[in-house]
Design a protein around this motif. Structure first.
Motif, mmCIF file in Angstrom:
data_model
loop_
_atom_site.group_PDB
_atom_site.id
_atom_site.type_symbol
_atom_site.label_atom_id
_atom_site.label_comp_id
_atom_site.label_asym_id
_atom_site.label_seq_id
_atom_site.Cartn_x
_atom_site.Cartn_y
_atom_site.Cartn_z
ATOM 1 N N ARG A 191 0.837 -1.202 0.000
ATOM 2 C CA ARG A 191 0.000 0.000 0.000
ATOM 3 C C ARG A 191 0.870 1.249 0.000
ATOM 4 N N PHE A 199 5.598 -2.862 7.984
ATOM 5 C CA PHE A 199 4.339 -3.595 8.207
ATOM 6 C C PHE A 199 4.580 -5.102 8.270
ATOM 7 N N SER A 224 -4.977 -4.267 3.747
ATOM 8 C CA SER A 224 -5.745 -3.205 4.412
ATOM 9 C C SER A 224 -4.956 -2.682 5.607
ATOM 10 N N PHE A 225 -4.922 -1.354 5.770
ATOM 11 C CA PHE A 225 -4.331 -0.715 6.947
ATOM 12 C C PHE A 225 -5.438 -0.013 7.725
ATOM 13 N N GLY A 231 -2.894 -3.870 10.534
ATOM 14 C CA GLY A 231 -3.220 -4.118 9.136
ATOM 15 C C GLY A 231 -3.528 -5.584 8.899
ATOM 16 N N THR A 233 -3.271 -8.560 5.608
ATOM 17 C CA THR A 233 -3.068 -9.037 4.243
ATOM 18 C C THR A 233 -3.849 -10.332 4.092
ATOM 19 N N VAL A 253 1.644 -2.129 11.831
ATOM 20 C CA VAL A 253 1.961 -1.051 10.888
ATOM 21 C C VAL A 253 2.614 0.082 11.653
#
Length: 258
Positions: A191, A199, A224-225, A231, A233, A253
């Protein structure tokens, strides 16, 4: 070319091809996850002859591993004929670094019902080659052959394979080989640049409903964070025939200090 060499029943020597992406002097955790799956299956086949399938592999990453000698141990938590829960630990110098738990499940004939609504990604030959070393350093990333269709930051489908054997001179199952590539998903569609935000993942959980086939492992991945340093994955995992399961990784993160 291989990631580990067996030294004894429980000890293995990591090679330079396990070199990490966050720190090249430490192991990338991906091959280590494959090694633990191999240890679980080796223990299973030593204890029983019916070869129950692995339906879930869950890994908790407790710390880092040097590129050196590591030790494995396996114990049965819940024995059973149709289902069994097994735990394996990978450590170094007496310190546990990764703990894995696997559900072993008796096989039944369900071929007439075999189906999944997960979307099928484009074949490896239909995706462009992508050089992951443009983003990440380390021996493991250098060993990976990647084909990628990048949709947007944090969203991509891609295929990964490696010419490296998981363990030198040993037959390794398709499940263990696949498990040894899963952790790469967290770095294949970033991202934000890892020079700006770290991350790393603290875990990985792999649910599989079909045994993998072939050298390629496919990923349909979303990163997504959240707003408070957490976050996720998440990937639908495929072989060349179609989806075989899912993989999820929770992330810590951390903005990089400047």
């Amino acid at each position: 070319m291989h990631y580990f060499e067996r030294l004894s029943e429980t000890a293995f020597l990591a090679t330079s091809h396990t070199g990490g992406a966050w720190n090249t002097e430490e192991q990338h955790i991906a091959p280590a996850l494959g090694l633990l799956a191999h240890a679980i299956e080796t223990d299973r086949d030593r204890r029983r002859d019916d070869r129950p399938a692995i339906g879930r592999l869950s890994y908790d990453i407790l710390g880092t591993l040097p590129i050196g000698v590591v030790e494995t141990s396996v114990r049965t938590i819940r024995a059973g004929r149709t289902i069994e829960l097994v735990e394996a630990t990978l450590g170094h110098d007496g310190r546990a670094a990764v703990v894995a738990r696997a559900w072993l499940m008796q096989a039944f004939e369900t071929q007439p019902f075999h189906a999944s609504p997960f979307p099928v990604i484009a074949a490896p030959e239909d995706m462009p080659s992508w050089d992951a070393t443009t983003v990440w350093p380390g021996g493991f990333i250098e060993s990976a052959d990647v084909r990628r269709d990048q949709i947007e930051p944090g969203r991509a489908s891609f295929w990964v394979r490696t010419p490296a054997d998981l363990v030198a001179n040993e037959q390794v199952s398709s499940v263990a080989r696949t498990a040894g590539l899963l952790d790469i998903a967290n770095g294949m569609t970033t991202r934000i640049s890892p020079t700006d935000v770290a991350f790393p993942n603290l875990d990985l959980t792999f649910h599989l409903f079909a045994e993998p086939h072939g050298e390629w492992v496919g990923f349909d991945t979303n990163v997504s964070f959240g707003a408070t340093g957490i976050g996720l994955t998440h990937s639908v995992v495929s072989d060349v025939r179609g989806p075989i399961g899912t993989s999820s990784q929770i992330l810590t993160v951390r903005p990089t200090a400047r």
